[in-house]
Design a protein around this motif. Sequence first.
Motif, PDB file in Angstrom:
ATOM      1  N   ARG A 215      10.568   0.803 -14.936  1.00 28.00           N
ATOM      2  CA  ARG A 215      10.795  -0.641 -14.767  1.00 28.00           C
ATOM      3  C   ARG A 215      11.142  -0.994 -13.323  1.00 28.00           C
ATOM      4  O   ARG A 215      10.914  -2.127 -12.887  1.00 28.00           O
ATOM      5  N   SER A 216      11.702  -0.048 -12.594  1.00 23.68           N
ATOM      6  CA  SER A 216      12.115  -0.322 -11.213  1.00 23.68           C
ATOM      7  C   SER A 216      10.932  -0.474 -10.261  1.00 23.68           C
ATOM      8  O   SER A 216      11.080  -1.031  -9.176  1.00 23.68           O
ATOM      9  N   ARG A 217       9.763   0.038 -10.645  1.00 19.12           N
ATOM     10  CA  ARG A 217       8.578  -0.057  -9.789  1.00 19.12           C
ATOM     11  C   ARG A 217       7.398  -0.519 -10.648  1.00 19.12           C
ATOM     12  O   ARG A 217       6.499   0.259 -10.970  1.00 19.12           O
ATOM     13  N   PRO A 218       7.380  -1.798 -11.014  1.00 21.39           N
ATOM     14  CA  PRO A 218       6.346  -2.314 -11.913  1.00 21.39           C
ATOM     15  C   PRO A 218       4.983  -2.394 -11.228  1.00 21.39           C
ATOM     16  O   PRO A 218       4.892  -2.394  -9.994  1.00 21.39           O
ATOM     17  N   PRO A 219       3.916  -2.467 -12.005  1.00 23.03           N
ATOM     18  CA  PRO A 219       2.562  -2.546 -11.426  1.00 23.03           C
ATOM     19  C   PRO A 219       2.374  -3.679 -10.433  1.00 23.03           C
ATOM     20  O   PRO A 219       1.579  -3.559  -9.492  1.00 23.03           O
ATOM     21  N   LYS A 220       3.094  -4.786 -10.608  1.00 25.88           N
ATOM     22  CA  LYS A 220       2.860  -5.921  -9.710  1.00 25.88           C
ATOM     23  C   LYS A 220       3.260  -5.611  -8.268  1.00 25.88           C
ATOM     24  O   LYS A 220       2.795  -6.281  -7.345  1.00 25.88           O
ATOM     25  N   MET A 221       4.085  -4.576  -8.036  1.00 27.39           N
ATOM     26  CA  MET A 221       4.362  -4.148  -6.663  1.00 27.39           C
ATOM     27  C   MET A 221       3.087  -3.610  -6.011  1.00 27.39           C
ATOM     28  O   MET A 221       2.817  -3.878  -4.836  1.00 27.39           O
ATOM     29  N   GLU A 222       2.312  -2.860  -6.772  1.00 28.63           N
ATOM     30  CA  GLU A 222       1.031  -2.356  -6.249  1.00 28.63           C
ATOM     31  C   GLU A 222       0.000  -3.469  -6.135  1.00 28.63           C
ATOM     32  O   GLU A 222      -0.747  -3.541  -5.153  1.00 28.63           O
ATOM     33  N   VAL A 223      -0.047  -4.333  -7.129  1.00 27.58           N
ATOM     34  CA  VAL A 223      -1.019  -5.419  -7.111  1.00 27.58           C
ATOM     35  C   VAL A 223      -0.815  -6.309  -5.883  1.00 27.58           C
ATOM     36  O   VAL A 223      -1.775  -6.666  -5.180  1.00 27.58           O
ATOM     37  N   ALA A 224       0.441  -6.665  -5.592  1.00 26.93           N
ATOM     38  CA  ALA A 224       0.728  -7.522  -4.436  1.00 26.93           C
ATOM     39  C   ALA A 224       0.309  -6.839  -3.135  1.00 26.93           C
ATOM     40  O   ALA A 224      -0.268  -7.468  -2.234  1.00 26.93           O
ATOM     41  N   ALA A 225       0.607  -5.551  -3.022  1.00 26.66           N
ATOM     42  CA  ALA A 225       0.246  -4.820  -1.805  1.00 26.66           C
ATOM     43  C   ALA A 225      -1.263  -4.726  -1.641  1.00 26.66           C
ATOM     44  O   ALA A 225      -1.799  -4.943  -0.547  1.00 26.66           O
ATOM     45  N   ILE A 226      -1.959  -4.448  -2.720  1.00 26.45           N
ATOM     46  CA  ILE A 226      -3.416  -4.271  -2.630  1.00 26.45           C
ATOM     47  C   ILE A 226      -4.110  -5.602  -2.403  1.00 26.45           C
ATOM     48  O   ILE A 226      -5.151  -5.674  -1.739  1.00 26.45           O
ATOM     49  N   GLN A 227      -3.508  -6.672  -2.880  1.00 28.55           N
ATOM     50  CA  GLN A 227      -4.041  -8.002  -2.563  1.00 28.55           C
ATOM     51  C   GLN A 227      -4.005  -8.240  -1.056  1.00 28.55           C
ATOM     52  O   GLN A 227      -4.981  -8.701  -0.451  1.00 28.55           O
ATOM     53  N   LEU A 228      -2.885  -7.894  -0.421  1.00 31.65           N
ATOM     54  CA  LEU A 228      -2.761  -8.042   1.033  1.00 31.65           C
ATOM     55  C   LEU A 228      -3.739  -7.121   1.757  1.00 31.65           C
ATOM     56  O   LEU A 228      -4.428  -7.536   2.701  1.00 31.65           O
ATOM     57  N   ILE A 229      -3.823  -5.879   1.319  1.00 34.96           N
ATOM     58  CA  ILE A 229      -4.694  -4.901   1.992  1.00 34.96           C
ATOM     59  C   ILE A 229      -6.151  -5.337   1.929  1.00 34.96           C
ATOM     60  O   ILE A 229      -6.879  -5.257   2.934  1.00 34.96           O
ATOM     61  N   LEU A 245      -3.161   5.369  -5.704  1.00 35.16           N
ATOM     62  CA  LEU A 245      -3.139   4.224  -6.619  1.00 35.16           C
ATOM     63  C   LEU A 245      -2.754   4.707  -8.014  1.00 35.16           C
ATOM     64  O   LEU A 245      -3.325   5.654  -8.546  1.00 35.16           O
ATOM     65  N   SER A 246      -1.776   4.052  -8.602  1.00 38.09           N
ATOM     66  CA  SER A 246      -1.356   4.421  -9.959  1.00 38.09           C
ATOM     67  C   SER A 246      -1.551   3.295 -10.967  1.00 38.09           C
ATOM     68  O   SER A 246      -1.720   3.557 -12.152  1.00 38.09           O
ATOM     69  N   ALA A 247      -1.523   2.050 -10.532  1.00 35.33           N
ATOM     70  CA  ALA A 247      -1.540   0.909 -11.447  1.00 35.33           C
ATOM     71  C   ALA A 247      -2.964   0.419 -11.685  1.00 35.33           C
ATOM     72  O   ALA A 247      -3.606  -0.117 -10.783  1.00 35.33           O
ATOM     73  N   ALA A 248      -3.452   0.582 -12.901  1.00 38.38           N
ATOM     74  CA  ALA A 248      -4.808   0.139 -13.229  1.00 38.38           C
ATOM     75  C   ALA A 248      -4.973  -1.371 -13.079  1.00 38.38           C
ATOM     76  O   ALA A 248      -6.091  -1.859 -12.888  1.00 38.38           O
ATOM     77  N   GLU A 249      -3.859  -2.105 -13.124  1.00 43.66           N
ATOM     78  CA  GLU A 249      -3.946  -3.568 -12.963  1.00 43.66           C
ATOM     79  C   GLU A 249      -4.512  -3.963 -11.602  1.00 43.66           C
ATOM     80  O   GLU A 249      -5.015  -5.083 -11.444  1.00 43.66           O
ATOM     81  N   ALA A 250      -4.456  -3.072 -10.626  1.00 40.85           N
ATOM     82  CA  ALA A 250      -4.959  -3.389  -9.288  1.00 40.85           C
ATOM     83  C   ALA A 250      -6.452  -3.132  -9.134  1.00 40.85           C
ATOM     84  O   ALA A 250      -7.056  -3.528  -8.127  1.00 40.85           O
ATOM     85  N   LEU A 251      -7.064  -2.482 -10.105  1.00 39.08           N
ATOM     86  CA  LEU A 251      -8.474  -2.095  -9.966  1.00 39.08           C
ATOM     87  C   LEU A 251      -9.429  -3.279  -9.798  1.00 39.08           C
ATOM     88  O   LEU A 251     -10.387  -3.180  -9.023  1.00 39.08           O
ATOM     89  N   PRO A 252      -9.232  -4.418 -10.466  1.00 37.28           N
ATOM     90  CA  PRO A 252     -10.141  -5.553 -10.215  1.00 37.28           C
ATOM     91  C   PRO A 252     -10.144  -6.015  -8.760  1.00 37.28           C
ATOM     92  O   PRO A 252     -11.187  -6.432  -8.245  1.00 37.28           O
ATOM     93  N   LEU A 253      -8.998  -5.939  -8.096  1.00 40.40           N
ATOM     94  CA  LEU A 253      -8.948  -6.295  -6.673  1.00 40.40           C
ATOM     95  C   LEU A 253      -9.784  -5.328  -5.844  1.00 40.40           C
ATOM     96  O   LEU A 253     -10.485  -5.726  -4.912  1.00 40.40           O
ATOM     97  N   VAL A 254      -9.706  -4.052  -6.175  1.00 41.24           N
ATOM     98  CA  VAL A 254     -10.494  -3.042  -5.478  1.00 41.24           C
ATOM     99  C   VAL A 254     -11.981  -3.288  -5.698  1.00 41.24           C
ATOM    100  O   VAL A 254     -12.789  -3.254  -4.757  1.00 41.24           O
ATOM    101  N   ARG A 255     -12.337  -3.555  -6.948  1.00 42.33           N
ATOM    102  CA  ARG A 255     -13.739  -3.787  -7.285  1.00 42.33           C
ATOM    103  C   ARG A 255     -14.293  -4.986  -6.515  1.00 42.33           C
ATOM    104  O   ARG A 255     -15.399  -4.918  -5.953  1.00 42.33           O
TER     105      ARG A 255
END
Length: 460
Positions: A215-229, A245-255
């Motif tokens: 809970r201390s490092r939720p997927p949205k931490m990765e999503v926000a970073a990958i959005q910026l990147i 990359l660990s959070a599958a929620e960020a994959l659409p941004l990558v795609r």
Amino acid sequence: MPGMSTRKLFRSKKVLLEDGLQEAGILVGQEGKIDRIMRKHELETLQKNVEVFDVGTLVIMPGLVDSHVHVNEPGRTEWEGYWTATRAAAAGGVTTIADMPLNSIPPTTTKKNLETKMIAAEGKMHVDVAFWGGVVPGNQRELKDMVKAGVVGFKCFLCPSGVDEFPNVTKQDVEASLKELEGTNSVLAFHAECDLGEEHIKSTDNRSEYQTFLRSRPPKMEVAAIQLITQLCSKYSVRCHIVHLSAAEALPLVRAAKSSGAHLTVETCHHYLTLNAEAIPDSAMQYKCCPPVRSLQNRERLWAALVSGELDMVVSDHSPCTPELKQTKEGEGDFLSAWGGISSLQFGLSLFWTEARKRSFSIADVSRFLSHNPSKLCGLDHAKGQLKEGMDADFVIWDPEATFKVEKSIIQHKHKLTPYLGKQLDGCVIYTILRGRTVYQNGKFSPPLGQLVLSSASLN
């Protein structure tokens, strides 16, 4: 094994070439380069001054390139060092590692610090070693000198790194670095987690429970970073890379970024493809890493992303520390304060193959994700990552059908703490060949024969 007095031919009924596994031979010259790939019908035309090493039906494929390794020497050599890390690499069929710019002291953030690291590695390398540079606030003017000196690229953190000497960067720091790197053909890699300023943990939460850490490092931490990147990657003509990359929620941004033509590559790690949060015991600090191992469903989405192309490669992110920092004593067990890092450099090939074969991945897929694509990322594909004429004669000879159990007695990295202890794995490395010379053979090692290797960006 063949000596160095003549040319050598390594042959097998299963050599991985560009057109698949087949009976072939690899002719190696005295300079340690591949002189010639000999197909089955050519093998009977050998000259007499060639030593032949026939491995039968063992697989010969390119040596692995692990582009994400923390060696920690100098400065934190009690965590890990070049001697032990590269022995672990050799035992795992890895012929080249790329050492991250932290957690050594000094970090690799200046050319002078890079030279210090190179000196520290001398005489201790069982495999070839390349170096990442680091981007920290204020060191932008150092970057081009490090490119010329041969670093494979640069890494930065968008959140605190965990060590004081490698502070995280702001968006402004990143943009200044990208401007500096334009025209160099180098790459900027990101630890893609952003501190969102949110409180995810309550004072009453049990800090020894894995779910508290998750809970201390939720997927949205990765999503926000990958959005910026992805935004920055589209803005500047610099290759960008997302590490672990660990959070599958960020994959659409990558795609979406890749579809738009952005120069973006993405890696994941063996632990995200092997482990799952539901199976991690409480107080088991050997499982802690950042970003964290997530759910079983998340894991399967990462495997699918390897097939679809959102993920380009798989690496270890070998990040060891002392048992004290991992809080291994009974009663310690605080997931929020224990060091985050998983040791797996030696077992990457077997970890990947154990899971990949269940999902109908081929040995060619293994080599692409663990050898060829990491070598391209690091600008080493002029010499590493494929069995082709003119390339370094680096390869792993292994048995995909054999199994073994991970026991402390076989672990070569400095500390034996790993979440894979006791795990039964598929695929055994029998020999590791570096520039035509045997550096590992059935549990035995040669003296250190590794060299420092430079990115092709420094050769332009």
